[in-house]
Design a protein around this motif. Structure first.
Motif, PDB file in Angstrom:
ATOM      1  N   LEU A 127      46.755  41.297  47.666  1.00 12.51           N
ATOM      2  CA  LEU A 127      45.670  42.308  47.587  1.00 12.51           C
ATOM      3  C   LEU A 127      46.196  43.576  47.048  1.00 12.51           C
ATOM      4  CD1 LEU A 127      43.440  41.540  50.567  1.00 12.51           C
ATOM      5  CD2 LEU A 127      43.180  40.758  48.467  1.00 12.51           C
ATOM      6  N   GLY A 128      45.318  44.581  46.421  1.00 11.91           N
ATOM      7  CA  GLY A 128      46.114  45.699  45.925  1.00 11.91           C
ATOM      8  C   GLY A 128      47.078  45.599  44.863  1.00 11.91           C
ATOM      9  N   THR A 129      46.985  44.427  44.124  1.00 17.11           N
ATOM     10  CA  THR A 129      47.977  44.083  43.155  1.00 17.11           C
ATOM     11  C   THR A 129      47.385  43.581  41.592  1.00 17.11           C
ATOM     12  OG1 THR A 129      49.371  43.088  44.949  1.00 17.11           O
ATOM     13  CG2 THR A 129      49.821  42.483  42.773  1.00 17.11           C
ATOM     14  N   ALA A 130      48.011  44.140  40.800  1.00 16.29           N
ATOM     15  CA  ALA A 130      47.564  43.811  39.520  1.00 16.29           C
ATOM     16  C   ALA A 130      48.447  42.871  38.842  1.00 16.29           C
ATOM     17  CB  ALA A 130      47.111  45.127  38.788  1.00 16.29           C
ATOM     18  N   VAL A 131      48.123  42.037  38.010  1.00 15.99           N
ATOM     19  CA  VAL A 131      48.878  41.031  37.330  1.00 15.99           C
ATOM     20  C   VAL A 131      48.710  41.758  35.840  1.00 15.99           C
ATOM     21  CG1 VAL A 131      48.846  38.936  35.904  1.00 15.99           C
ATOM     22  CG2 VAL A 131      48.030  39.122  38.160  1.00 15.99           C
ATOM     23  N   THR A 132      50.094  41.984  35.230  1.00 13.82           N
ATOM     24  CA  THR A 132      50.507  42.664  34.016  1.00 13.82           C
ATOM     25  C   THR A 132      50.764  41.722  32.895  1.00 13.82           C
ATOM     26  OG1 THR A 132      52.755  43.043  34.740  1.00 13.82           O
ATOM     27  CG2 THR A 132      51.150  44.698  35.376  1.00 13.82           C
ATOM     28  N   SER A 133      51.200  40.560  33.216  1.00 14.65           N
ATOM     29  CA  SER A 133      51.384  39.741  31.882  1.00 14.65           C
ATOM     30  C   SER A 133      51.362  38.418  32.544  1.00 14.65           C
ATOM     31  CB  SER A 133      52.840  40.212  31.380  1.00 14.65           C
ATOM     32  OG  SER A 133      53.837  39.811  32.253  1.00 14.65           O
ATOM     33  N   ILE A 134      51.012  37.289  31.446  1.00 12.37           N
ATOM     34  CA  ILE A 134      51.096  35.865  31.700  1.00 12.37           C
ATOM     35  C   ILE A 134      52.154  35.429  30.457  1.00 12.37           C
ATOM     36  CG2 ILE A 134      50.037  33.672  31.655  1.00 12.37           C
ATOM     37  CD1 ILE A 134      47.483  35.380  31.701  1.00 12.37           C
ATOM     38  N   ASP A 135      53.155  34.519  31.217  1.00 11.03           N
ATOM     39  CA  ASP A 135      54.092  33.628  30.367  1.00 11.03           C
ATOM     40  C   ASP A 135      53.754  32.344  30.423  1.00 11.03           C
ATOM     41  OD1 ASP A 135      55.979  32.455  29.268  1.00 11.03           O
ATOM     42  OD2 ASP A 135      57.645  33.538  30.131  1.00 11.03           O
ATOM     43  N   ARG A 136      52.926  32.006  29.324  1.00 13.82           N
ATOM     44  CA  ARG A 136      52.282  30.687  29.208  1.00 13.82           C
ATOM     45  C   ARG A 136      53.530  29.525  29.026  1.00 13.82           C
ATOM     46  NH1 ARG A 136      48.077  31.207  24.412  1.00 13.82           N
ATOM     47  NH2 ARG A 136      48.182  28.994  24.552  1.00 13.82           N
ATOM     48  N   THR A 137      54.480  30.116  28.621  1.00 10.95           N
ATOM     49  CA  THR A 137      55.637  28.763  28.458  1.00 10.95           C
ATOM     50  C   THR A 137      56.229  28.468  29.800  1.00 10.95           C
ATOM     51  OG1 THR A 137      56.019  29.412  26.148  1.00 10.95           O
ATOM     52  CG2 THR A 137      57.743  28.247  27.184  1.00 10.95           C
ATOM     53  N   ALA A 138      56.538  29.541  30.314  1.00 10.48           N
ATOM     54  CA  ALA A 138      57.186  29.547  31.827  1.00 10.48           C
ATOM     55  C   ALA A 138      56.030  28.824  32.969  1.00 10.48           C
ATOM     56  CB  ALA A 138      57.787  30.810  32.169  1.00 10.48           C
ATOM     57  N   LYS A 139      54.797  29.356  32.696  1.00  7.92           N
ATOM     58  CA  LYS A 139      53.773  29.317  33.333  1.00  7.92           C
ATOM     59  C   LYS A 139      53.883  30.242  34.663  1.00  7.92           C
ATOM     60  CE  LYS A 139      51.635  24.465  32.662  1.00  7.92           C
ATOM     61  NZ  LYS A 139      51.282  23.285  33.304  1.00  7.92           N
ATOM     62  N   THR A 140      54.207  31.372  34.469  1.00  8.68           N
ATOM     63  CA  THR A 140      54.071  32.501  35.388  1.00  8.68           C
ATOM     64  C   THR A 140      53.511  33.508  35.222  1.00  8.68           C
ATOM     65  OG1 THR A 140      56.137  33.428  34.165  1.00  8.68           O
ATOM     66  CG2 THR A 140      56.574  31.863  36.035  1.00  8.68           C
ATOM     67  N   VAL A 141      53.077  34.481  36.234  1.00  8.81           N
ATOM     68  CA  VAL A 141      52.379  35.664  35.849  1.00  8.81           C
ATOM     69  C   VAL A 141      53.298  36.706  36.441  1.00  8.81           C
ATOM     70  CG1 VAL A 141      50.276  34.753  35.775  1.00  8.81           C
ATOM     71  CG2 VAL A 141      51.063  35.659  37.877  1.00  8.81           C
ATOM     72  N   ILE A 151      45.532  33.840  45.347  1.00 14.91           N
ATOM     73  CA  ILE A 151      44.709  34.987  44.578  1.00 14.91           C
ATOM     74  C   ILE A 151      45.055  36.267  44.661  1.00 14.91           C
ATOM     75  CG2 ILE A 151      42.437  35.895  45.305  1.00 14.91           C
ATOM     76  CD1 ILE A 151      41.352  33.467  46.569  1.00 14.91           C
ATOM     77  N   ILE A 152      45.269  36.556  43.330  1.00 13.41           N
ATOM     78  CA  ILE A 152      45.818  38.145  43.043  1.00 13.41           C
ATOM     79  C   ILE A 152      44.771  38.837  42.837  1.00 13.41           C
ATOM     80  CG2 ILE A 152      47.561  39.303  41.959  1.00 13.41           C
ATOM     81  CD1 ILE A 152      49.015  36.966  41.328  1.00 13.41           C
ATOM     82  N   SER A 153      44.641  39.881  43.412  1.00 13.15           N
ATOM     83  CA  SER A 153      43.502  41.043  43.279  1.00 13.15           C
ATOM     84  C   SER A 153      43.908  42.227  43.233  1.00 13.15           C
ATOM     85  CB  SER A 153      42.478  40.579  44.440  1.00 13.15           C
ATOM     86  OG  SER A 153      41.231  41.486  44.284  1.00 13.15           O
ATOM     87  N   GLU A 154      43.305  43.054  42.441  1.00 13.31           N
ATOM     88  CA  GLU A 154      43.637  44.570  42.420  1.00 13.31           C
ATOM     89  C   GLU A 154      42.681  44.999  43.661  1.00 13.31           C
ATOM     90  OE1 GLU A 154      43.206  46.809  38.877  1.00 13.31           O
ATOM     91  OE2 GLU A 154      43.709  44.775  37.627  1.00 13.31           O
ATOM     92  N   ASP A 155      41.550  44.389  44.299  1.00 13.29           N
ATOM     93  CA  ASP A 155      40.915  44.861  45.100  1.00 13.29           C
ATOM     94  C   ASP A 155      41.445  45.116  46.738  1.00 13.29           C
ATOM     95  OD1 ASP A 155      38.651  45.917  46.949  1.00 13.29           O
ATOM     96  OD2 ASP A 155      37.438  44.614  45.680  1.00 13.29           O
ATOM     97  N   VAL A 156      41.220  45.949  47.486  1.00 11.25           N
ATOM     98  CA  VAL A 156      41.878  46.059  48.710  1.00 11.25           C
ATOM     99  C   VAL A 156      41.225  45.168  49.708  1.00 11.25           C
ATOM    100  CG1 VAL A 156      43.002  48.222  48.224  1.00 11.25           C
ATOM    101  CG2 VAL A 156      40.878  48.087  49.347  1.00 11.25           C
ATOM    102  N   ASP A 157      40.223  44.632  49.440  1.00 11.34           N
ATOM    103  CA  ASP A 157      39.336  43.653  50.296  1.00 11.34           C
ATOM    104  C   ASP A 157      39.596  42.280  49.953  1.00 11.34           C
ATOM    105  OD1 ASP A 157      37.846  45.687  52.281  1.00 11.34           O
ATOM    106  OD2 ASP A 157      37.565  46.351  50.414  1.00 11.34           O
ATOM    107  N   ARG A 158      39.334  41.323  50.854  1.00 13.87           N
ATOM    108  CA  ARG A 158      39.157  39.921  50.643  1.00 13.87           C
ATOM    109  C   ARG A 158      37.902  39.799  49.607  1.00 13.87           C
ATOM    110  NH1 ARG A 158      40.594  37.587  56.048  1.00 13.87           N
ATOM    111  NH2 ARG A 158      38.432  38.358  56.255  1.00 13.87           N
ATOM    112  N   PRO A 159      37.513  38.653  49.037  1.00 13.87           N
ATOM    113  CA  PRO A 159      36.338  38.248  48.215  1.00 13.87           C
ATOM    114  C   PRO A 159      35.104  38.774  49.053  1.00 13.87           C
ATOM    115  CG  PRO A 159      37.986  36.825  47.555  1.00 13.87           C
ATOM    116  CD  PRO A 159      38.524  37.458  48.755  1.00 13.87           C
ATOM    117  N   TYR A 160      34.100  39.414  48.431  1.00 10.59           N
ATOM    118  CA  TYR A 160      32.843  39.749  49.139  1.00 10.59           C
ATOM    119  C   TYR A 160      31.710  39.601  48.193  1.00 10.59           C
ATOM    120  CZ  TYR A 160      34.278  44.044  47.002  1.00 10.59           C
ATOM    121  OH  TYR A 160      34.801  45.085  46.332  1.00 10.59           O
ATOM    122  N   ALA A 161      30.536  39.560  49.021  1.00 11.55           N
ATOM    123  CA  ALA A 161      29.508  39.324  48.297  1.00 11.55           C
ATOM    124  C   ALA A 161      28.917  40.497  47.573  1.00 11.55           C
ATOM    125  CB  ALA A 161      27.914  38.889  49.072  1.00 11.55           C
TER     126      ALA A 161
END
Length: 397
Positions: free
Chosen positions: A76-90, A33-43
């Motif tokens: 946590l505290g991490t943004a995904v900037t791109s997806i490579d669909r061919t290589a199946k990587t982010v 789970i890659i999330s820009e939030d600094v906390d784990r999932p919450y309600a």
């Protein structure tokens, strides 16, 4: 490079529900789970509801979803900037690369900001637990908080913080608080609760400009009047965070377009939650930004990541609690449609049906009426067979 069988981009309630959905089928496959939030999932609803009104509502027991129980790995505290669909990587903002077999996009939305006012410790777009912690500090200190927007978040926050000792000014472009959703008498009763609790209302007004300093925030409204506050909470809704999907070449309209199994154009990539434009079995193509959808759609996405190949057939509800008033609703609740009201006690307990120009029910509002959302869904599913005179008494408290 770190590889995961299942990789989830986004760390909200969808991520938690998806991880648990995966585990219903696959008990061992690695989950990231890659999330820009600094906390784990919450309600997230607790940030504007129970945390303000229930002193026994603890973070650890009631708000933290404890997604670590699924064995997921968190970035946590991490943004995904791109997806490579061919290589199946982010690729992430720190330059790291992560591989996946199945990818779930659950990037949620970005709050709309005020002109000239960037988010800061005094200007809160109010989307995260970090925002809650800061606003709690301000409210506990008796600050003057200006709330901009009469949305779900705006009205709930105004209600919550004024009940916790802060001074509140609510700035709403509507002439009556709730006027876009509720029939006139109900909107007036709704607004009166804010007046009775000491909220200062600036209605029919928008913020034209603002400035902030260490001392506070100054808002200039479109009539030239000025509101000076210690802090501002912005409740102007969100924009779905679809850029990552669009940049990867996935189809995006109002949201990321998915099938009935929540699959995108790419047979390895799913989307769910605020960003997903999906075919609702009752209401047609739509995108939903509420918690019931996040939980149910997230779970289904997780199961389908693990090869369940099941249709998402849940029509979600939404709800709000403000002072001593509360509601649940299904479908479209807007005064752009014609309301048919069925009150047990006017503006206190009852049901409002929202009809289109063909007199077909498109939404059901359950005002202080609980545990009737399945009946509301049935009304919407059978709407073409119902005439307006058949609606009173159809759903009873």
């Amino acid at each position: 490079m770190t590889d995961f069988r299942y990789l989830i981009v986004g760390g909200g309630m969808v991520a938690d529900a998806a991880a648990r959905g995966i585990r219903e089928i696959d008990t061992e496959g690695p989950i990231g789970i890659i999330s820009e939030d600094v906390d784990r999932p919450y309600a997230r609803p607790a940030l504007s509801k129970k945390l303000w009104t229930d002193p026994d509502f603890s973070w650890d027991e009631k708000v933290d979803l404890h997604t670590e129980e699924t064995g997921a790995s968190f970035l946590l505290g991490t943004a995904v900037t791109s997806i490579d669909r061919t290589a199946k990587t982010v690729t992430t903002s720190d330059g790291e690369t992560h591989g996946y077999e199945r990818l779930l996009l659950a990037t949620g939305g970005k709050p709309r900001s005020l002109p000239g006012l960037d988010p800061s410790p005094r200007v809160l777009d109010y989307r995260s637990a970090t925002d809650y912690r800061r606003l709690r500090e301000l409210a506990d200190a008796g600050a003057h908080v200006a709330v901009v927007g009469g949305s779900y978040i705006g009205t709930e926050i105004a209600s919550g913080i004024v009940q916790n000792g802060a001074r509140v000014t609510l700035i709403d472009p509507d002439e009556v608080v709730g006027g876009r959703m509720f029939p006139e008498d109900l909107a007036q009763a709704f607004q009166q609760r804010f007046v009775d609790h000491g909220v200062e209302l600036r209605l029919g007004r928008r913020v034209s400009e603002g400035s902030q300093s260490e001392a506070g925030v100054v808002l200039t409204l479109d009539d030239g009047s000025v509101v000076e506050a210690d802090a501002v909470v912005v409740g102007l809704g969100i924009e779905p965070a679809t850029k990552l999907a669009a940049d990867a070449g996935l189809t995006v309209r109002d949201g990321v377009v998915v099938s009935s199994t929540l699959l995108t154009d790419d047979d390895s990539i799913f989307a769910a939650g605020d960003i997903a434009e999906y075919p609702d079995r009752i209401l047609g193509t739509r995108r939903v930004e509420h918690v019931d959808n996040a939980q149910q759609q997230g779970r289904q996405a997780g199961r389908n990541l693990a090869d369940a190949d099941e249709t998402y057939d849940h029509t979600p509800m939404f709800y709000s609690d403000v002072f001593d008033m509360g509601y649940e609703a299904v479908g479209q609740v807007t005064t752009k449609l014609r309301p048919v009201e069925d009150w047990q006690e006017p503006t206190v307990t009852g049901v409002v049906y929202y009809l289109d120009e063909d007199d077909t029910v498109r939404g059901v509002l359950l005002w202080n009426v609980w545990d009737k959302t399945d009946e509301a869904r049935k009304v919407l599913a059978e709407a073409h067979a119902l005439t307006p005179d058949m609606l009173p008494g159809l759903i009873t408290p």
